[in-house]
Design a protein around this motif. Structure first.
Motif, PDB file in Angstrom:
ATOM      1  N   LEU A  87      45.868  38.112  40.464  1.00  0.00           N
ATOM      2  CA  LEU A  87      45.047  39.306  40.266  1.00  0.00           C
ATOM      3  C   LEU A  87      44.965  39.676  38.796  1.00  0.00           C
ATOM      4  N   ASP A  88      46.066  39.465  38.049  1.00  0.00           N
ATOM      5  CA  ASP A  88      46.087  39.793  36.625  1.00  0.00           C
ATOM      6  C   ASP A  88      45.104  38.932  35.843  1.00  0.00           C
ATOM      7  N   GLN A  89      44.844  37.728  36.309  1.00  0.00           N
ATOM      8  CA  GLN A  89      43.867  36.869  35.647  1.00  0.00           C
ATOM      9  C   GLN A  89      42.436  37.333  35.895  1.00  0.00           C
ATOM     10  N   LEU A  90      42.253  38.130  36.927  1.00  0.00           N
ATOM     11  CA  LEU A  90      40.901  38.510  37.325  1.00  0.00           C
ATOM     12  C   LEU A  90      40.491  39.878  36.801  1.00  0.00           C
ATOM     13  N   VAL A  91      41.374  40.879  36.901  1.00  0.00           N
ATOM     14  CA  VAL A  91      40.974  42.252  36.590  1.00  0.00           C
ATOM     15  C   VAL A  91      41.991  42.903  35.667  1.00  0.00           C
ATOM     16  N   THR A  92      41.539  43.997  35.031  1.00  0.00           N
ATOM     17  CA  THR A  92      42.421  44.803  34.200  1.00  0.00           C
ATOM     18  C   THR A  92      43.213  45.754  35.082  1.00  0.00           C
ATOM     19  N   ALA A  93      44.029  46.572  34.451  1.00  0.00           N
ATOM     20  CA  ALA A  93      44.840  47.527  35.209  1.00  0.00           C
ATOM     21  C   ALA A  93      43.973  48.557  35.926  1.00  0.00           C
ATOM     22  N   THR A  94      42.763  48.781  35.415  1.00  0.00           N
ATOM     23  CA  THR A  94      41.855  49.752  36.045  1.00  0.00           C
ATOM     24  C   THR A  94      40.947  49.108  37.085  1.00  0.00           C
ATOM     25  N   GLY A  95      41.133  47.809  37.304  1.00  0.00           N
ATOM     26  CA  GLY A  95      40.341  47.138  38.321  1.00  0.00           C
ATOM     27  C   GLY A  95      39.021  46.582  37.832  1.00  0.00           C
ATOM     28  N   ARG A  96      38.769  46.615  36.511  1.00  0.00           N
ATOM     29  CA  ARG A  96      37.532  46.068  35.966  1.00  0.00           C
ATOM     30  C   ARG A  96      37.717  44.579  35.670  1.00  0.00           C
ATOM     31  N   PRO A  97      36.636  43.798  35.691  1.00  0.00           N
ATOM     32  CA  PRO A  97      36.756  42.367  35.388  1.00  0.00           C
ATOM     33  C   PRO A  97      37.351  42.148  34.000  1.00  0.00           C
ATOM     34  N   LYS A  98      38.333  41.275  33.910  1.00  0.00           N
ATOM     35  CA  LYS A  98      38.989  41.001  32.630  1.00  0.00           C
ATOM     36  C   LYS A  98      38.107  40.085  31.792  1.00  0.00           C
ATOM     37  N   ALA A  99      37.922  40.482  30.512  1.00  0.00           N
ATOM     38  CA  ALA A  99      37.063  39.708  29.611  1.00  0.00           C
ATOM     39  C   ALA A  99      37.578  38.283  29.486  1.00  0.00           C
ATOM     40  N   GLY A 100      36.679  37.326  29.619  1.00  0.00           N
ATOM     41  CA  GLY A 100      37.048  35.923  29.511  1.00  0.00           C
ATOM     42  C   GLY A 100      37.669  35.354  30.767  1.00  0.00           C
ATOM     43  N   GLY A 101      37.920  36.196  31.756  1.00  0.00           N
ATOM     44  CA  GLY A 101      38.525  35.727  32.993  1.00  0.00           C
ATOM     45  C   GLY A 101      37.489  35.170  33.956  1.00  0.00           C
ATOM     46  N   PRO A 102      37.954  34.493  34.991  1.00  0.00           N
ATOM     47  CA  PRO A 102      37.010  33.888  35.942  1.00  0.00           C
ATOM     48  C   PRO A 102      36.165  34.922  36.686  1.00  0.00           C
ATOM     49  N   TYR A 103      36.747  36.110  36.936  1.00  0.00           N
ATOM     50  CA  TYR A 103      35.980  37.154  37.616  1.00  0.00           C
ATOM     51  C   TYR A 103      34.826  37.626  36.740  1.00  0.00           C
ATOM     52  N   ALA A 104      35.123  37.889  35.439  1.00  0.00           N
ATOM     53  CA  ALA A 104      34.073  38.317  34.517  1.00  0.00           C
ATOM     54  C   ALA A 104      33.018  37.227  34.359  1.00  0.00           C
ATOM     55  N   GLU A 105      33.477  35.976  34.257  1.00  0.00           N
ATOM     56  CA  GLU A 105      32.522  34.875  34.139  1.00  0.00           C
ATOM     57  C   GLU A 105      31.644  34.777  35.383  1.00  0.00           C
ATOM     58  N   ALA A 106      32.266  34.970  36.535  1.00  0.00           N
ATOM     59  CA  ALA A 106      31.485  34.916  37.776  1.00  0.00           C
ATOM     60  C   ALA A 106      30.478  36.058  37.834  1.00  0.00           C
ATOM     61  N   ALA A 107      30.899  37.270  37.387  1.00  0.00           N
ATOM     62  CA  ALA A 107      29.975  38.405  37.383  1.00  0.00           C
ATOM     63  C   ALA A 107      28.812  38.149  36.430  1.00  0.00           C
ATOM     64  N   ALA A 108      29.123  37.585  35.235  1.00  0.00           N
ATOM     65  CA  ALA A 108      28.058  37.264  34.287  1.00  0.00           C
ATOM     66  C   ALA A 108      27.120  36.208  34.864  1.00  0.00           C
ATOM     67  N   GLU A 109      27.702  35.245  35.556  1.00  0.00           N
ATOM     68  CA  GLU A 109      26.883  34.205  36.175  1.00  0.00           C
ATOM     69  C   GLU A 109      25.985  34.788  37.255  1.00  0.00           C
ATOM     70  N   VAL A 110      26.510  35.767  37.990  1.00  0.00           N
ATOM     71  CA  VAL A 110      25.696  36.436  39.010  1.00  0.00           C
ATOM     72  C   VAL A 110      24.510  37.143  38.358  1.00  0.00           C
ATOM     73  N   ASP A 111      24.771  37.852  37.237  1.00  0.00           N
ATOM     74  CA  ASP A 111      23.680  38.539  36.537  1.00  0.00           C
ATOM     75  C   ASP A 111      22.649  37.533  36.026  1.00  0.00           C
ATOM     76  N   ARG A 112      23.155  36.422  35.451  1.00  0.00           N
ATOM     77  CA  ARG A 112      22.229  35.413  34.935  1.00  0.00           C
ATOM     78  C   ARG A 112      21.378  34.821  36.053  1.00  0.00           C
ATOM     79  N   LEU A 113      22.021  34.537  37.164  1.00  0.00           N
ATOM     80  CA  LEU A 113      21.290  33.971  38.292  1.00  0.00           C
ATOM     81  C   LEU A 113      20.293  34.969  38.873  1.00  0.00           C
ATOM     82  N   ALA A 114      20.650  36.268  38.825  1.00  0.00           N
ATOM     83  CA  ALA A 114      19.717  37.283  39.319  1.00  0.00           C
ATOM     84  C   ALA A 114      18.465  37.327  38.447  1.00  0.00           C
ATOM     85  N   GLU A 115      18.664  37.259  37.106  1.00  0.00           N
ATOM     86  CA  GLU A 115      17.507  37.231  36.210  1.00  0.00           C
ATOM     87  C   GLU A 115      16.676  35.974  36.440  1.00  0.00           C
ATOM     88  N   GLU A 116      17.369  34.852  36.595  1.00  0.00           N
ATOM     89  CA  GLU A 116      16.655  33.601  36.838  1.00  0.00           C
ATOM     90  C   GLU A 116      15.891  33.657  38.156  1.00  0.00           C
TER      91      GLU A 116
END
Length: 320
Positions: free
Chosen positions: A189-218
């Motif tokens: 869980l520490d690799q995925l989110v911060t202590a506040t539950g937000r996606p951790k920068a550079g982590g797989p969760y943040a990358e997946a969220a960015a990929e979701v946004d990119r795919l939505a635009e595409e």
């Protein structure tokens, strides 16, 4: 005995229609659905199938009948050490009980023999493992029993629950396994989110969220391209249809005939226009001549009038 499928027809909210729960496997099976979807109905029907004779008018059977009436039908596929079977019961009109071999489809028991077959499947009665299986929502299965029967059944259920659940808990928690599992979960869980539950920068969760946004635009771009392509294809289809019409020999002959008729009509119109022009010119000439004649006549009449007045004046002069 293992339950593999349950089917209901004309039971409670499923009036004049059926519902089926198929593919029940070994281990834990979860039946999940919104409230009032019929989960409790399925369990109540299963209980009646195994524990209520098909000729009964007991309250449990009457409770399964829909408001519109009819005959509830309940069917279950089961597996035992002896093989796989399908047991069926219909209540009220056309009531029956039946047991069939699933492999061959052969009916092995009907009516009272089928009831005896089903009773043999749950020979444990209300106590022991069978008692544990039939604990349903808001019902313990011990209503109406004596104090001694309730105590015995309670102990039986506790023994079974302890043997089943206790073994599972021990398998997980024994030897500090639970702590290791919790530590691994926290590290993941520490690799995925911060202590506040937000996606951790550079982590797989943040990358997946960015990929979701990119795919939505595409996806949005592709949707626009798809719409434009659809319009182009429709235009192309219409053009091809028009081209096919133009290339058809029969249509071409019709068009040529129509063109010939149009040309002939045009020539006739032109000739008529020429004749009309000549007639208009002749009419204008005649009008001009008539105007000149009128003017000449008017001058002649004026001259005659002057001559008459002169003659009259001369006559009066001669008379004096």
């Amino acid at each position: 005995m293992r339950l593999r499928a349950l089917r209901l027809w004309n039971v409670r909210r499923f009036a004049a229609r059926g519902v089926a729960i198929e593919g029940i496997a070994d281990g834990v099976n979860v039946l999940a659905a919104p409230n009032e979807a019929g989960k409790s109905t399925a369990f109540d029907a299963l209980h009646v199938l195994f524990f209520t004779p098909h000729g009964s008018n007991a309250q449990a059977v009457r409770d399964l009948r829909p408001y519109s009436g009819g005959s509830p039908l309940i069917e279950a596929d089961i597996e035992t050490e002896a093989g796989a079977f399908r047991i069926s019961k219909q209540f009220f009109g056309g009531r029956f009980a039946r047991a069939a071999d699933l492999g061959s489809g052969r009916i092995i028991a009907q009516a009272d023999e089928a009831e005896a077959f089903i009773t043999g499947l749950v020979s444990g009665g209300a106590g022991g493992p069978a008692g544990l299986l039939w604990v349903r929502q808001g019902i313990t299965g011990m209503e109406g029993a004596t104090t001694r029967e309730r105590d015995e059944e309670k102990r039986a259920r506790e023994d079974v629950l302890t043997s089943v659940a206790g073994g599972e808990v021990e398998a997980l928690t024994g030897g500090r396994r639970m702590l290791r599992v919790a530590d691994r979960c926290a590290a993941a869980l520490d690799q995925l989110v911060t202590a506040t539950g937000r996606p951790k920068a550079g982590g797989p969760y943040a990358e997946a969220a960015a990929e979701v946004d990119r795919l939505a635009e595409e996806e949005e771009i592709l949707a626009r391209d798809l719409a434009a392509l659809g319009r182009d294809l429709e235009t192309r289809r219409a053009a091809r249809a028009r081209l096919a019409d133009l290339a058809d020999p029969a249509d071409r002959a019709k068009r040529e005939a129509a063109a010939a008729r149009t040309t002939k009509a045009l020539e006739a119109a032109r000739a008529h226009a020429e004749r009309l022009g000549a007639a208009e010119s002749a009419e204008k000439l005649a009008e001009e001549r008539a105007r000149a004649a009128r003017e000449t006549a008017e001058r002649f009449a004026a001259d005659l009038d002057r001559a008459a007045r002169a003659a009259e004046s001369l006559s009066r002069a001669e008379g004096r």
